[in-house]
Design a protein around this motif. Structure first.
Motif, PDB file in Angstrom:
ATOM      1  N   GLN C  33       9.797 -20.084 -28.168  1.00  0.00           N
ATOM      2  CA  GLN C  33      11.034 -20.057 -28.954  1.00  0.00           C
ATOM      3  C   GLN C  33      11.986 -21.145 -28.498  1.00  0.00           C
ATOM      4  O   GLN C  33      12.893 -21.531 -29.220  1.00  0.00           O
ATOM      5  CB  GLN C  33      11.701 -18.690 -28.832  1.00  0.00           C
ATOM      6  CG  GLN C  33      10.912 -17.630 -29.559  1.00  0.00           C
ATOM      7  CD  GLN C  33      11.349 -16.229 -29.182  1.00  0.00           C
ATOM      8  OE1 GLN C  33      11.074 -15.752 -28.103  1.00  0.00           O
ATOM      9  NE2 GLN C  33      12.047 -15.581 -30.084  1.00  0.00           N
ATOM     10  N   THR C  34      11.779 -21.621 -27.270  1.00  0.00           N
ATOM     11  CA  THR C  34      12.570 -22.747 -26.800  1.00  0.00           C
ATOM     12  C   THR C  34      11.589 -23.762 -26.232  1.00  0.00           C
ATOM     13  O   THR C  34      10.424 -23.474 -26.022  1.00  0.00           O
ATOM     14  CB  THR C  34      13.557 -22.338 -25.689  1.00  0.00           C
ATOM     15  OG1 THR C  34      12.806 -21.781 -24.619  1.00  0.00           O
ATOM     16  CG2 THR C  34      14.549 -21.332 -26.214  1.00  0.00           C
ATOM     17  N   GLY C  35      12.067 -24.946 -25.985  1.00  0.00           N
ATOM     18  CA  GLY C  35      11.190 -25.974 -25.453  1.00  0.00           C
ATOM     19  C   GLY C  35      10.680 -26.880 -26.551  1.00  0.00           C
ATOM     20  O   GLY C  35      10.970 -26.720 -27.727  1.00  0.00           O
ATOM     21  N   ALA C  36       9.868 -27.853 -26.165  1.00  0.00           N
ATOM     22  CA  ALA C  36       9.436 -28.897 -27.092  1.00  0.00           C
ATOM     23  C   ALA C  36       8.609 -28.363 -28.256  1.00  0.00           C
ATOM     24  O   ALA C  36       8.577 -28.943 -29.334  1.00  0.00           O
ATOM     25  CB  ALA C  36       8.653 -29.962 -26.342  1.00  0.00           C
ATOM     26  N   ASN C  38       9.031 -25.603 -29.894  1.00  0.00           N
ATOM     27  CA  ASN C  38       9.684 -24.482 -30.570  1.00  0.00           C
ATOM     28  C   ASN C  38       9.552 -24.506 -32.085  1.00  0.00           C
ATOM     29  O   ASN C  38       9.440 -23.463 -32.725  1.00  0.00           O
ATOM     30  CB  ASN C  38      11.162 -24.385 -30.173  1.00  0.00           C
ATOM     31  CG  ASN C  38      12.016 -25.352 -30.949  1.00  0.00           C
ATOM     32  OD1 ASN C  38      11.653 -26.517 -31.138  1.00  0.00           O
ATOM     33  ND2 ASN C  38      13.162 -24.898 -31.401  1.00  0.00           N
ATOM     34  N   SER C  74       6.463  -9.456 -27.532  1.00  0.00           N
ATOM     35  CA  SER C  74       6.376 -10.893 -27.325  1.00  0.00           C
ATOM     36  C   SER C  74       7.472 -11.385 -26.401  1.00  0.00           C
ATOM     37  O   SER C  74       8.501 -10.737 -26.248  1.00  0.00           O
ATOM     38  CB  SER C  74       6.465 -11.627 -28.663  1.00  0.00           C
ATOM     39  OG  SER C  74       7.767 -11.520 -29.173  1.00  0.00           O
ATOM     40  N   TYR C  75       7.201 -12.538 -25.766  1.00  0.00           N
ATOM     41  CA  TYR C  75       8.176 -13.157 -24.886  1.00  0.00           C
ATOM     42  C   TYR C  75       8.273 -14.633 -25.211  1.00  0.00           C
ATOM     43  O   TYR C  75       7.376 -15.196 -25.834  1.00  0.00           O
ATOM     44  CB  TYR C  75       7.746 -13.024 -23.410  1.00  0.00           C
ATOM     45  CG  TYR C  75       7.716 -11.611 -22.907  1.00  0.00           C
ATOM     46  CD1 TYR C  75       6.502 -10.961 -22.696  1.00  0.00           C
ATOM     47  CD2 TYR C  75       8.892 -10.914 -22.635  1.00  0.00           C
ATOM     48  CE1 TYR C  75       6.470  -9.663 -22.221  1.00  0.00           C
ATOM     49  CE2 TYR C  75       8.854  -9.611 -22.162  1.00  0.00           C
ATOM     50  CZ  TYR C  75       7.636  -8.996 -21.963  1.00  0.00           C
ATOM     51  OH  TYR C  75       7.592  -7.704 -21.496  1.00  0.00           O
ATOM     52  N   ASN C  81       3.291 -23.833 -19.329  1.00  0.00           N
ATOM     53  CA  ASN C  81       2.071 -23.187 -18.838  1.00  0.00           C
ATOM     54  C   ASN C  81       2.326 -22.055 -17.856  1.00  0.00           C
ATOM     55  O   ASN C  81       1.706 -21.002 -17.925  1.00  0.00           O
ATOM     56  CB  ASN C  81       1.199 -24.213 -18.122  1.00  0.00           C
ATOM     57  CG  ASN C  81       0.209 -24.821 -19.063  1.00  0.00           C
ATOM     58  OD1 ASN C  81      -0.518 -24.127 -19.747  1.00  0.00           O
ATOM     59  ND2 ASN C  81       0.197 -26.128 -19.130  1.00  0.00           N
ATOM     60  N   THR C  82       3.228 -22.303 -16.900  1.00  0.00           N
ATOM     61  CA  THR C  82       3.422 -21.290 -15.856  1.00  0.00           C
ATOM     62  C   THR C  82       3.997 -20.014 -16.447  1.00  0.00           C
ATOM     63  O   THR C  82       3.649 -18.913 -16.044  1.00  0.00           O
ATOM     64  CB  THR C  82       4.379 -21.792 -14.756  1.00  0.00           C
ATOM     65  OG1 THR C  82       5.404 -22.554 -15.385  1.00  0.00           O
ATOM     66  CG2 THR C  82       3.648 -22.665 -13.773  1.00  0.00           C
ATOM     67  N   ARG C  83       4.890 -20.188 -17.435  1.00  0.00           N
ATOM     68  CA  ARG C  83       5.443 -18.988 -18.066  1.00  0.00           C
ATOM     69  C   ARG C  83       4.346 -18.230 -18.803  1.00  0.00           C
ATOM     70  O   ARG C  83       4.299 -17.001 -18.776  1.00  0.00           O
ATOM     71  CB  ARG C  83       6.516 -19.376 -19.088  1.00  0.00           C
ATOM     72  CG  ARG C  83       7.772 -19.935 -18.500  1.00  0.00           C
ATOM     73  CD  ARG C  83       8.779 -18.848 -18.204  1.00  0.00           C
ATOM     74  NE  ARG C  83      10.087 -19.395 -17.982  1.00  0.00           N
ATOM     75  CZ  ARG C  83      10.559 -19.698 -16.788  1.00  0.00           C
ATOM     76  NH1 ARG C  83       9.840 -19.517 -15.717  1.00  0.00           N
ATOM     77  NH2 ARG C  83      11.765 -20.209 -16.683  1.00  0.00           N
ATOM     78  N   GLN C  85       1.243 -18.035 -18.132  1.00  0.00           N
ATOM     79  CA  GLN C  85       0.443 -17.279 -17.166  1.00  0.00           C
ATOM     80  C   GLN C  85       1.124 -15.989 -16.767  1.00  0.00           C
ATOM     81  O   GLN C  85       0.551 -14.913 -16.797  1.00  0.00           O
ATOM     82  CB  GLN C  85       0.273 -18.106 -15.898  1.00  0.00           C
ATOM     83  CG  GLN C  85      -0.936 -18.947 -15.907  1.00  0.00           C
ATOM     84  CD  GLN C  85      -1.112 -19.610 -14.580  1.00  0.00           C
ATOM     85  OE1 GLN C  85      -0.209 -19.686 -13.765  1.00  0.00           O
ATOM     86  NE2 GLN C  85      -2.289 -20.090 -14.363  1.00  0.00           N
ATOM     87  N   GLN C  86       2.388 -16.115 -16.356  1.00  0.00           N
ATOM     88  CA  GLN C  86       3.100 -14.944 -15.856  1.00  0.00           C
ATOM     89  C   GLN C  86       3.297 -13.912 -16.960  1.00  0.00           C
ATOM     90  O   GLN C  86       3.155 -12.716 -16.734  1.00  0.00           O
ATOM     91  CB  GLN C  86       4.462 -15.364 -15.300  1.00  0.00           C
ATOM     92  CG  GLN C  86       4.326 -16.188 -14.027  1.00  0.00           C
ATOM     93  CD  GLN C  86       5.626 -16.835 -13.625  1.00  0.00           C
ATOM     94  OE1 GLN C  86       6.611 -16.820 -14.369  1.00  0.00           O
ATOM     95  NE2 GLN C  86       5.660 -17.423 -12.450  1.00  0.00           N
ATOM     96  N   LEU C  87       3.620 -14.408 -18.176  1.00  0.00           N
ATOM     97  CA  LEU C  87       3.940 -13.465 -19.238  1.00  0.00           C
ATOM     98  C   LEU C  87       2.708 -12.759 -19.784  1.00  0.00           C
ATOM     99  O   LEU C  87       2.768 -11.569 -20.094  1.00  0.00           O
ATOM    100  CB  LEU C  87       4.701 -14.192 -20.347  1.00  0.00           C
ATOM    101  CG  LEU C  87       6.098 -14.636 -19.886  1.00  0.00           C
ATOM    102  CD1 LEU C  87       6.703 -15.600 -20.888  1.00  0.00           C
ATOM    103  CD2 LEU C  87       6.995 -13.426 -19.706  1.00  0.00           C
ATOM    104  N   GLY C 107      -2.926 -26.409 -25.309  1.00  0.00           N
ATOM    105  CA  GLY C 107      -2.741 -26.332 -23.863  1.00  0.00           C
ATOM    106  C   GLY C 107      -2.357 -24.929 -23.432  1.00  0.00           C
ATOM    107  O   GLY C 107      -2.918 -24.364 -22.489  1.00  0.00           O
ATOM    108  N   THR C 111      -4.465 -21.785 -21.236  1.00  0.00           N
ATOM    109  CA  THR C 111      -3.933 -21.038 -20.096  1.00  0.00           C
ATOM    110  C   THR C 111      -3.983 -19.539 -20.347  1.00  0.00           C
ATOM    111  O   THR C 111      -4.394 -18.762 -19.488  1.00  0.00           O
ATOM    112  CB  THR C 111      -2.479 -21.452 -19.838  1.00  0.00           C
ATOM    113  OG1 THR C 111      -2.398 -22.869 -19.804  1.00  0.00           O
ATOM    114  CG2 THR C 111      -1.989 -20.886 -18.538  1.00  0.00           C
TER     115      THR C 111
END
Lengths: 286, 320, 397
Positions: C33-36, C38, C74-75, C81-83, C85-87, C107, C111
């Protein structure tokens, strides 16, 4: 051959803006021996000021430039009192961490407000075409404004009383205090000045490229490279260093894959730190 | 060292940390404890540089990332078992650190800090361009790689236990160094390098040794962590933000102490994990962390442990 | 006394009514929802949510006599990537998601796939075309999109029709998906003996394309195949226009398919994009909404037309639903078996998954089209220009 020349010219244009960004960093470093790790966040502030002025308030994009200078100055003074004042004179690690903390807070607030999504401000300026290559109007204007602002800084530092006070404090704080200069206020103003420079460089960058809240980090790293190239505390060196970096990028681009260029930059950075700690351009220190 | 109670305390705590989720079969808890353990490893090894020798390694994450890459390469391309691969990764990265150290450890203070950033970024870009390591795409583990540890589910547990072991090793190493001649020399360097040099401490050698030593365990941990994640790519492996968060953790807990970085890492990671998924706060994670750091640096530079030691001097004896 | 008796009876009635109570089935995913990423990831999420609304409005998924309400958890993975994995770990271990849908972009899908496979969960992947993910020995992944190797094949063919001897520049994002796409078309171009004028990859965060555009001008490139995702694609398109690069044929991945691309105005004219689905597609679905129904519903609800990302999101939910209903069970093993056997057509196109263990879950029946932005009556519209059988307009050159 023309291609290389075009690449070099483009590099120099962008390099002037890198130099402007680095001037803010090197000024603060030179005057109070503080490495401002919030530099990137301030560049981002400059970018979003442009967005607010141009997209949200509907004003002319370049009108944001003088606005940012004033706004940056005020913000800089505020940041000085919040995070930097108590760190003067303490071990370097403390001021590094303090400014880094400010960086985290600013980026965090920015992310909360703007999120990390990309933003763009459309600025159309007539470009200059030559033999099939076009130099976009925004690049040319940004470079011109960068040089103008650098010139204004020079006038300020060398032809005004305030500038003299800043240079005095940079040379020897105690002696300046003894001469009756209110050094704390001068330090705050110098920090404000450095922040204003960094911020307005962000505004200029935003007229050329899209950006996100996280774009500042890349420019902060470039500013470090430029500062090291130009010599710490040397604003003229910073401008030259910026142009030099732009030149290097422009020269390297036609000859190697784009993804290798950062390696060249950072390799150069580490090399300069070890071999030329006072900067390559230090002999031009005014 | 083993005659004192403190090392035994570390071992006991580590056993509890490792086995509790195992016997409770709580996978969610294991995941969050694993992340905290990784941060403890990063923070306590970083502490060797920051807290003991007084050199701020801003690019400390480069050891973790490189360790991950070497280990994953050995596992995927050469079919090694993860345990020897991680150990070899640790040795390789420490050797490389020694090499780099010889160059950049001549720099002092802020210059050194900046140089470490330069090293991290340069290596990240080199990896992006290095096709045998997957370039920008990175290395993906195929699921049979977990076969050597008995399948994915078992492998996840085993790597968890191994990482906790590395955490314990980090803390024990911190303690051992602190109480050795080497450690004394480092502390002297941290106080005043020139004076230490004049007094006979072999400063260039010690600096290079601690830089190399501070690379070993994070590299091993990197190997294990990225093996568990099943994927490594340049952006997350050499993430400067994580590197700097490690510094925050050291400062938060109290640099120069042994439990300080561990405590700081644990608290910070738990706070972060909470903020990450609490929808209303996820964007404020950075703001809160930053504000915390600002307060600590300005008012409580000794961190949590420093504050405790100041107000309750008796704790100095047993809470190092 | 009577009151308590009544109360007791009433409570027993409610206690005895689980037969009528709706059970829920939890499906988990993350969206950028945020980031490149989105722009397109939000479109995909909206597609999934539209499906959930449709399904629940009709009473839920009907499995073996019971009705299950769909609950989505959803999150925001912030395009990282790291998010992811954790989510995804959290979705599985704490939110107890029974089935998963992938994030958007190859990508992040790769993951998430590692996590879903470690825990043995069925995951429908949408928004990810990279084929490598399915060659690592998975058991429970199912891909909706056509694989990356097909992406630019049509574009190259369409280009050769207009210009048999192009000077092709490959300028693409340095990420798994774009690299794989270009690798495939580069090989085809080499085999055909085409001139490759430039071959550059750029970091996804690049905002200054003037160095690479200058390189293209120097090499006299007249065709560009490449791009990456929305942010870099849109910027590249804009700067190509500003620098008057003189490239006659531009095909960019992903970005031009989004309705937002029209904001580029003149810079968008003539730019083509390989698409997994277009609203003009003529598929006749075996079940679920028709193309027109889906397009109308989406446009009504979200006020902009759906691009293929949104369609893919909806289709992911639809396929999962169909598999559960046909299997008559919500047990992962049975649903997976049903998915393995599936060969259906929905509004999204034909869907069939590979059962070969070396490429399990790879999509083997879905087709792609090439769409291009053209000016019609002064307005910018997207027309399908390839393959010839599906086209709605002639290609612009």
């Amino acid at each position: 051959m023309i291609g290389i020349l075009a690449s070099v010219i483009d590099g120099i244009l962008i390099g002037a803006v890198y130099g402007l960004a680095a001037m803010g960093l090197t000024l603060i470093w030179g005057v109070m021996n503080v490495i401002n790790l919030a530099h990137g966040a301030i560049v981002v502030i400059g970018m979003f000021v442009l967005y607010t002025v141009a997209n949200m308030l509907g004003l002319h994009p370049y009108g944001a430039v003088p606005l940012m200078i004033v706004f940056g100055f005020v913000v800089g003074i505020a940041l000085y009192w919040i995070g930097v004042h108590r760190m003067i004179g303490r071990p370097e690690l403390m001021s590094l961490l303090s400014t880094f903390a400010l960086n985290m807070v600013l980026i965090g607030l920015g992310t909360a407000w703007w999120t990390t999504s990309p933003y763009n401000v459309q600025v159309s300026m007539p470009g200059v075409s030559w033999r099939g290559y076009t130099f976009t109007g925004t690049h040319i204007t940004a470079a011109a404004l960068a040089v103008v602002i650098a010139g204004l800084l020079y006038l300020l530092l060398y032809h005004t009383r305030i500038g003299k006070a800043v240079r005095a404090v940079a040379t020897n704080r105690e002696a300046a205090e003894l001469c009756g200069i209110p050094t704390t206020q001068v330090l705050a103003m110098a920090f404000g000045l450095g922040v204003a420079l960094a911020g307005v460089s962000g505004t200029l960058i935003a007229t050329m490229f899209p950006f996100t809240v996280l774009s500042g980090e890349a420019y902060q790293l470039k500013s470090f490279v430029v500062t090291v190239l130009g010599g710490l505390g040397n604003p003229a060196g910073a401008l030259m260093g910026g142009i030099a970096l732009g030149l290097i990028e422009g020269l390297a681009t036609p000859f190697m894959p784009l993804s290798w260029i950062p390696i060249v930059e950072f390799g150069l950075f580490v090399f300069c730190l070890i071999a030329f700690p006072r900067g390559i351009f230090s002999f031009t220190k005014a | 060292m083993w005659r004192r109670p403190f090392p035994w305390f570390i071992v006991a705590a580590a056993l509890l940390y490792a086995l509790y989720p195992y016997f409770a079969d709580d996978v969610g808890l294991r995941e969050s404890l694993l992340l905290a353990a990784v941060y403890i490893i990063l923070a306590s090894n970083l502490n060797l540089m920051i807290g003991y020798a007084g050199y701020v390694n801003f690019g400390n994450i480069v050891f973790f990332g490189l360790g991950g890459y070497v280990c994953l390469y050995l596992v995927t391309a050469l079919q090694w078992n993860v345990i020897p691969a991680a150990l070899v990764a640790g040795v390789a990265v420490s050797a490389l650190a020694l090499l780099f150290g010889l160059g950049i450890l001549r720099l002092r203070g802020a210059f050194f800090a900046l140089a470490t950033i330069g090293v991290n970024q340069a290596i990240q870009q080199l990896v992006v361009n290095f096709e045998p390591w997957g370039g920008a795409t990175g290395i993906y583990l195929s699921l049979d790689s977990y076969g050597s540890l008995g399948g994915p589910m078992q492998a996840l547990w085993t790597t968890y236990l191994l990482i906790v072991a590395v955490t314990a090793a980090s803390l024990l190493a911190s303690y051992a160094i602190r109480n050795s001649k080497f450690g004394l020399g480092l502390l002297a360097i941290g106080q005043n390098e020139d004076a230490a040099s004049v007094l006979g401490v072999p400063t260039p050698l010690y600096k290079a040794m601690v830089y190399s030593a501070s690379a070993f365990l994070p590299a091993v941990a990197g190997g294990l962590y990225f093996f568990k994640s099943g994927i490594i790519e340049p952006t997350s492996a050499f993430n400067l933000q994580t590197s700097i968060e490690a510094i925050v953790m050291v400062m938060l807990g109290g640099s120069g102490t042994i439990l300080g970085p561990a405590l700081g890492a644990f608290l910070y990671e738990e706070l972060r994990g909470f903020l990450l998924t609490a929808q209303s706060f996820s964007q404020f994670q950075l703001v809160i962390a930053g504000a915390l750091l600002l307060l600590i640096v300005q008012f409580v530079p000794g961190g949590l442990l420093g504050w405790l030691h100041q107000h309750w001097p008796k704790t100095r004896r047993w809470l190092e | 006394m009577k009151k308590t008796l009544y109360l007791l009876a009433a409570s027993m009635l409610f206690a005895a009514s689980p037969a009528f109570a709706q059970e829920t089935i939890t499906i988990g995913f993350t969206a950028s929802q945020t980031g490149a990423l989105n722009n397109d990831s939000t479109a995909q999420m909206r597609g999934i949510e539209l499906w959930r609304d449709d399904v629940n409005a009709k009473g839920g998924i009907k499995v073996g006599g019971k009705s299950y309400t769909v609950k989505l958890v959803s999150y925001d993975d912030e395009s990282q990537n790291t998010r992811v994995q954790q989510l995804y770990t959290r979705l599985i271990t704490q939110d107890k998601a029974q089935f998963l849908i992938s994030p958007y972009s190859s990508g992040l899908v790769a993951t998430a796939a590692i996590i879903s496979e470690q825990y043995g969960k069925v995951m429908i992947t949408t928004g990810g075309a990279l084929e490598k993910t399915y060659q690592l020995g998975n058991k429970n992944l199912f891909q909706l999109y056509t694989g990356s190797s097909q992406y630019l094949a049509g574009a190259l063919q369409a280009l050769k029709e207009k210009n048999p001897t192009p000077h092709v520049a490959f300028v693409y994002e340095d990420d798994p998906f774009s690299k794989a796409v270009v690798a495939a078309v580069r090989e085809t171009a080499k085999k055909q003996g085409d001139v490759i004028a430039a071959d550059e990859s750029y970091a996804g965060s690049t905002t200054d394309f003037s160095p690479v555009i200058n390189k293209m001008i120097a090499a006299k490139a007249d065709a560009l195949l490449g791009g990456g995702h929305y942010a870099d694609g849109a910027t590249l398109a804009r700067q190509l226009h500003e620098q008057k690069a003189g490239v006659k044929w531009i095909t960019l991945l992903v970005a031009p398919d989004s309705p937002k691309f029209a904001e580029l105005g003149d810079a968008a004219v003539g730019i083509s994009v390989p698409s997994q689905w277009e609203p003009e597609a003529a598929y006749k679905p075996d079940f679920g909404p028709t193309v027109a129904q889906f397009t109308k519903e989406f446009t009504d609800k979200y006020k902009i037309g759906p691009a293929y990302h949104a369609a893919g999101g909806y289709a992911a939910g639809l396929i999962l639903q169909h598999a559960m209903e046909k299997a008559g069970s919500i047990e992962p093993a049975k649903v997976a078996a049903e998915l393995n056997a599936m060969d259906v057509t929905t509004f999204f196109g034909r869907t069939k998954f590979s059962n070969d263990p070396k490429s399990h879950g790879l999509q083997i029946a879905h087709d792609m089209v090439l769409a291009q932005w053209q000016k019609k009556d002064g307005k910018l519209v997207k027309e399908v220009i390839w393959p010839k059988a599906a086209k709605t307009a002639d290609p612009l050159y």
